[in-house]
Scaffold this active site. Sequence first.
Site, PDB file in Angstrom:
ATOM      1  N   SER A 148       0.822  -1.211   0.000  1.00 11.31           N
ATOM      2  CA  SER A 148       0.000   0.000   0.000  1.00 11.31           C
ATOM      3  C   SER A 148       0.855   1.260   0.000  1.00 11.31           C
ATOM      4  O   SER A 148       0.476   2.269  -0.608  1.00 11.31           O
ATOM      5  CB  SER A 148      -0.962   0.004   1.185  1.00 11.31           C
ATOM      6  OG  SER A 148      -0.282   0.162   2.410  1.00 11.31           O
ATOM      7  N   ILE A 202      15.423  -8.143   7.436  1.00  9.95           N
ATOM      8  CA  ILE A 202      16.531  -7.443   8.080  1.00  9.95           C
ATOM      9  C   ILE A 202      17.701  -7.483   7.112  1.00  9.95           C
ATOM     10  O   ILE A 202      18.123  -8.555   6.670  1.00  9.95           O
ATOM     11  CB  ILE A 202      16.901  -8.101   9.415  1.00  9.95           C
ATOM     12  CG1 ILE A 202      15.745  -7.975  10.403  1.00  9.95           C
ATOM     13  CG2 ILE A 202      18.164  -7.460   9.988  1.00  9.95           C
ATOM     14  CD1 ILE A 202      15.977  -8.683  11.718  1.00  9.95           C
ATOM     15  N   HIS A 258       8.785   3.122   8.644  1.00  8.34           N
ATOM     16  CA  HIS A 258       8.640   2.269   9.829  1.00  8.34           C
ATOM     17  C   HIS A 258       7.423   2.732  10.622  1.00  8.34           C
ATOM     18  O   HIS A 258       7.227   3.937  10.836  1.00  8.34           O
ATOM     19  CB  HIS A 258       9.888   2.355  10.706  1.00  8.34           C
ATOM     20  CG  HIS A 258       9.812   1.511  11.937  1.00  8.34           C
ATOM     21  ND1 HIS A 258       9.978   0.141  11.894  1.00  8.34           N
ATOM     22  CD2 HIS A 258       9.569   1.824  13.233  1.00  8.34           C
ATOM     23  CE1 HIS A 258       9.841  -0.339  13.128  1.00  8.34           C
ATOM     24  NE2 HIS A 258       9.592   0.655  13.951  1.00  8.34           N
TER      25      HIS A 258
END
Length: 208
Positions: free
Chosen positions: A13, A89, A106
Amino acid sequence: MKNIVILISGRGSNMQAVVKAQIPNARIAAVLSNNETAAGLAWAAQRNIATDSLSHKNFDSRLAFDEAMMRKIDAYQPDLVVLAGFMRILTPEFCRHYEGRLINIHPSLLPAFTGLHTHRRAIDAGCRIAGCTVHFVTPELDCGPIIAQGAVPVSDHDTADTLAARVLEAEHLILPQAVADFVGGRLKISGSRVIRNTGAQLDARLLA
């Protein structure tokens, strides 16, 4: 024209928000994923954006996957690589390779709540304000220089899901603006700080 490569793992999105923003002088060169069934790949392909996938499950190490992904990314000669829900990661080697041209969105107001389960952790901690952060990526997880933040209130009745939905609205505002500012030369990284040129304004707001 600046080439943008966007990495996703799911529906993408935030990638869609960047594409829909139609940022001047930005070309979405490709959308790549570590998940070949990511819904965002189909969305991008329907809009004639190049797509590709590479499963991390087929590699013996994190570095081997990152090196293969770097080769795919570099084929598009990116000026900027955007992590838009890319659930991996990254190795220090990957971060250094794209140093100064790798950004991430984030779902917390960093430096609070690095890592996963950010909304539940914010609620459990009694936070009255939550939000999201766009930052340059460095080898230390979720600790790179902050470009922009968007804040939303936390209500007494919030669940992790309801809070996540409101934070996502803020993400859709600040990520395209951060990409536009980078492409427009209005921000750069200098050591551990983001330097912003005079006149740059972010469309971050407190959402009701």
